[in-house]
Design an enzyme around this catalytic site. Sequence first.
Site, mmCIF file in Angstrom:
data_model
loop_
_atom_site.group_PDB
_atom_site.id
_atom_site.type_symbol
_atom_site.label_atom_id
_atom_site.label_comp_id
_atom_site.label_asym_id
_atom_site.label_seq_id
_atom_site.Cartn_x
_atom_site.Cartn_y
_atom_site.Cartn_z
ATOM 1 N N ASN A 86 -4.924 0.465 -0.363
ATOM 2 C CA ASN A 86 -4.063 0.606 0.817
ATOM 3 C C ASN A 86 -4.965 0.824 2.027
ATOM 4 O O ASN A 86 -5.745 1.784 2.055
ATOM 5 C CB ASN A 86 -3.112 1.786 0.635
ATOM 6 C CG ASN A 86 -2.128 1.565 -0.505
ATOM 7 O OD1 ASN A 86 -1.628 0.458 -0.691
ATOM 8 N ND2 ASN A 86 -1.863 2.608 -1.286
ATOM 9 N N GLY A 92 0.412 2.166 3.569
ATOM 10 C CA GLY A 92 0.641 3.224 2.589
ATOM 11 C C GLY A 92 -0.545 4.131 2.350
ATOM 12 O O GLY A 92 -0.488 4.999 1.476
ATOM 13 N N GLN A 93 -1.632 3.956 3.109
ATOM 14 C CA GLN A 93 -2.782 4.834 2.904
ATOM 15 C C GLN A 93 -2.464 6.234 3.408
ATOM 16 O O GLN A 93 -1.990 6.405 4.542
ATOM 17 C CB GLN A 93 -4.021 4.279 3.631
ATOM 18 C CG GLN A 93 -5.280 5.083 3.329
ATOM 19 C CD GLN A 93 -6.551 4.440 3.892
ATOM 20 O OE1 GLN A 93 -6.489 3.432 4.607
ATOM 21 N NE2 GLN A 93 -7.690 5.042 3.576
ATOM 22 N N HIS A 99 -10.471 4.189 -1.409
ATOM 23 C CA HIS A 99 -10.364 4.325 -2.866
ATOM 24 C C HIS A 99 -9.612 3.137 -3.421
ATOM 25 O O HIS A 99 -8.792 2.536 -2.721
ATOM 26 C CB HIS A 99 -9.659 5.641 -3.246
ATOM 27 C CG HIS A 99 -8.363 5.848 -2.543
ATOM 28 N ND1 HIS A 99 -8.292 6.266 -1.219
ATOM 29 C CD2 HIS A 99 -7.085 5.660 -2.940
ATOM 30 C CE1 HIS A 99 -7.014 6.338 -0.853
ATOM 31 N NE2 HIS A 99 -6.261 5.971 -1.876
HETATM 32 P P1 AMP Z 1 -3.301 6.263 -0.749
HETATM 33 O O1 AMP Z 1 -1.849 6.534 -0.434
HETATM 34 O O2 AMP Z 1 -3.608 4.825 -1.079
HETATM 35 O O3 AMP Z 1 -4.208 6.828 0.319
HETATM 36 O O4 AMP Z 1 -3.586 7.034 -2.095
HETATM 37 C C1 AMP Z 1 -3.875 8.401 -2.140
HETATM 38 C C2 AMP Z 1 -3.606 8.836 -3.541
HETATM 39 O O5 AMP Z 1 -4.282 10.064 -3.766
HETATM 40 C C3 AMP Z 1 -2.128 9.086 -3.854
HETATM 41 O O6 AMP Z 1 -1.724 8.244 -4.916
HETATM 42 C C4 AMP Z 1 -2.085 10.561 -4.223
HETATM 43 O O7 AMP Z 1 -1.181 10.823 -5.250
HETATM 44 C C5 AMP Z 1 -3.523 10.815 -4.645
HETATM 45 N N1 AMP Z 1 -3.974 12.190 -4.516
HETATM 46 C C6 AMP Z 1 -3.791 13.032 -3.461
HETATM 47 N N2 AMP Z 1 -4.403 14.201 -3.698
HETATM 48 C C7 AMP Z 1 -4.983 14.107 -4.937
HETATM 49 C C8 AMP Z 1 -5.751 14.984 -5.745
HETATM 50 N N3 AMP Z 1 -6.048 16.232 -5.349
HETATM 51 N N4 AMP Z 1 -6.180 14.541 -6.948
HETATM 52 C C9 AMP Z 1 -5.873 13.292 -7.361
HETATM 53 N N5 AMP Z 1 -5.153 12.412 -6.647
HETATM 54 C C10 AMP Z 1 -4.714 12.815 -5.445
#
Ligand code: AMP
Length: 113
Positions: A86, A92-93, A99
């Site tokens: 994203n 959606g980021q 990542h």
């Molecule tokens: P995005 O929305 O593409 O930026 O993805 C961020 C992702 O990080 C989401 O799917 C969250 O559920 C995940 N996330 C947020 N905090 C943590 C955390 N502490 N450990 C693992 N995943 C996380």
Amino acid sequence: MPDTIFMKIVRREIPAAIVFEDELCLAIRDVNPQAPTHVLIVPKEPIARLADAGAEYQSLLGHLLLTANRIAAQLGVSDGYRLVINNGASAGQTVFHLHVHLLAGRSFSWPPG
Ligand code: AMP
């Protein structure tokens, strides 16, 4: 770039379920999984968005994809998985540290939502 939750995980300041690590990246289970297998491949060097990565990151970006492939094999999901990046809030980021999402274990529709 401001610190993010992923940098805190990389520095081991907060816990995470780590499934893979090497000198360039860390792979962790997503805390809010969207599929039976949902792993995030996170470079140790913080890059806010894919759009911020220039040619100097060609090797690292390739490494992230090959690492996703390797983790999929390790987790037994090589036959079907989806990788998602994203880029930007409108896509959606929510965590502004680049990542790759590795999702598997269910069927995925197209187009994505
Ligand atoms: P995005 O929305 O593409 O930026 O993805 C961020 C992702 O990080 C989401 O799917 C969250 O559920 C995940 N996330 C947020 N905090 C943590 C955390 N502490 N450990 C693992 N995943 C996380």
